[in-house]
Design a protein around this motif. Structure first.
Motif, short mmCIF file in Angstrom:
data_model
loop_
_atom_site.label_atom_id
_atom_site.label_comp_id
_atom_site.label_asym_id
_atom_site.label_seq_id
_atom_site.Cartn_x
_atom_site.Cartn_y
_atom_site.Cartn_z
N CYS A 135 -34.59 -20.23 42.97
CA CYS A 135 -34.20 -19.47 41.79
C CYS A 135 -33.08 -20.23 41.07
CB CYS A 135 -33.66 -18.10 42.17
SG CYS A 135 -34.81 -17.06 43.06
N LEU A 136 -33.19 -20.31 39.77
CA LEU A 136 -32.14 -20.93 38.97
C LEU A 136 -31.31 -19.82 38.36
CD1 LEU A 136 -31.27 -23.82 38.07
CD2 LEU A 136 -32.40 -23.30 35.89
N ILE A 137 -30.00 -19.86 38.60
CA ILE A 137 -29.10 -18.85 38.06
C ILE A 137 -27.94 -19.53 37.34
CG2 ILE A 137 -29.71 -17.19 39.86
CD1 ILE A 137 -26.91 -17.78 41.14
N ASP A 138 -27.26 -18.77 36.52
CA ASP A 138 -26.08 -19.28 35.83
C ASP A 138 -24.98 -19.54 36.85
OD1 ASP A 138 -23.42 -18.98 34.23
OD2 ASP A 138 -24.98 -19.13 32.70
N ILE A 139 -24.21 -20.58 36.61
CA ILE A 139 -23.14 -20.97 37.54
C ILE A 139 -22.14 -19.83 37.76
CG2 ILE A 139 -21.63 -22.00 35.80
CD1 ILE A 139 -21.14 -24.29 37.84
N LYS A 140 -21.96 -18.97 36.77
CA LYS A 140 -20.99 -17.87 36.89
C LYS A 140 -21.41 -16.82 37.93
CE LYS A 140 -22.77 -14.94 33.15
NZ LYS A 140 -23.50 -14.07 34.03
N ASP A 141 -22.69 -16.82 38.32
CA ASP A 141 -23.19 -15.83 39.26
C ASP A 141 -23.29 -16.32 40.71
OD1 ASP A 141 -23.53 -13.83 37.29
OD2 ASP A 141 -25.45 -14.72 36.68
N VAL A 142 -22.84 -17.53 40.97
CA VAL A 142 -23.01 -18.11 42.30
C VAL A 142 -22.27 -17.30 43.37
CG1 VAL A 142 -22.55 -20.14 43.73
CG2 VAL A 142 -23.49 -20.42 41.44
N GLU A 143 -21.05 -16.93 43.13
CA GLU A 143 -20.28 -16.20 44.15
C GLU A 143 -20.94 -14.87 44.48
OE1 GLU A 143 -17.99 -17.57 46.09
OE2 GLU A 143 -18.41 -19.38 44.89
N ALA A 144 -21.44 -14.17 43.46
CA ALA A 144 -22.14 -12.91 43.71
C ALA A 144 -23.41 -13.15 44.52
CB ALA A 144 -22.46 -12.22 42.39
N ALA A 145 -24.12 -14.23 44.22
CA ALA A 145 -25.34 -14.55 44.97
C ALA A 145 -25.01 -14.87 46.43
CB ALA A 145 -26.07 -15.73 44.32
N LYS A 146 -23.91 -15.58 46.64
CA LYS A 146 -23.52 -15.92 48.01
C LYS A 146 -23.23 -14.66 48.84
CE LYS A 146 -21.88 -20.62 47.30
NZ LYS A 146 -20.72 -21.54 47.30
N LYS A 147 -22.73 -13.62 48.20
CA LYS A 147 -22.49 -12.36 48.92
C LYS A 147 -23.81 -11.70 49.32
CE LYS A 147 -18.09 -11.46 46.69
NZ LYS A 147 -17.36 -10.68 45.69
N ILE A 148 -24.81 -11.82 48.46
CA ILE A 148 -26.12 -11.22 48.76
C ILE A 148 -26.79 -11.93 49.93
CG2 ILE A 148 -28.49 -10.90 47.89
CD1 ILE A 148 -27.25 -10.77 45.06
N PHE A 149 -26.75 -13.25 49.90
CA PHE A 149 -27.51 -14.06 50.86
C PHE A 149 -26.67 -14.59 52.00
CE2 PHE A 149 -29.73 -14.60 46.70
CZ PHE A 149 -30.81 -13.78 47.00
N ALA A 150 -25.52 -13.98 52.24
CA ALA A 150 -24.64 -14.41 53.33
C ALA A 150 -25.25 -14.12 54.68
CB ALA A 150 -23.28 -13.72 53.21
#
Length: 150
Positions: A135-150
């Motif tokens: 999935c390609l996401i905006d760089i601003k959303d990386v930290e939120a994504a890391k919380k989901i997929f931790a």
């Protein structure tokens, strides 16, 4: 919820290029990709839309550092057909979710998209393989994504 995913990696500094209104003939896609290859740019996450009114769009990702090379290609894309336009979108991160269980488990992509949606993370491009969802996401959303997929 996402037990089928055993590995998550993040690739920062990714740009997405979309070439729109390509005549529905594989020779145009081949010419576009050949032009990029001649610039020694590595292409990833290739996605083609279904033809509509005998036109299609082609999206792909490249390393952000290769953007200048692609910008010089866009005039050559336009020379293939006057209707062709190119959109360039930088400052993205690719998330690669993988796991061998994904091969035999239904609903993995649905759960991934639902998790991203719940966190209001827009997905710009999706590609898959038997054991992988990228999935390609905006760089601003990386930290939120890391919380989901931790």
């Amino acid at each position: 919820m996402l037990n089928d995913i055993s590995n998550v990696t993040y690739t920062p500094d990714v740009a997405m290029i979309t070439v729109n209104n390509i005549p529905n003939n594989v020779k145009y896609v081949a010419e576009i990709l050949t032009e990029i290859a001649e610039k020694s740019v590595v292409v990833d996450m290739i996605s083609q839309t279904a033809p509509y009114k005998d036109k299609l769009s082609l999206s792909f990702t490249i390393a952000q550092e290769d953007l200048n090379s692609i910008v010089t290609c866009t005039a050559k894309f336009k020379a293939l057909s006057a209707d062709i336009s190119t959109d360039i979108n930088g400052n993205n991160t690719k998330i690669i979710l993988s796991g061998t269980a994904m091969r035999e488990q239904s609903g993995v992509a649905a759960r991934v998209m639902s998790a991203l949606a719940e966190s209001n993370i827009a997905v710009k491009l999706i590609t898959t393989a038997e054991e992988e969802i990228s999935c390609l996401i905006d760089i601003k959303d990386v930290e939120a994504a890391k919380k989901i997929f931790a």
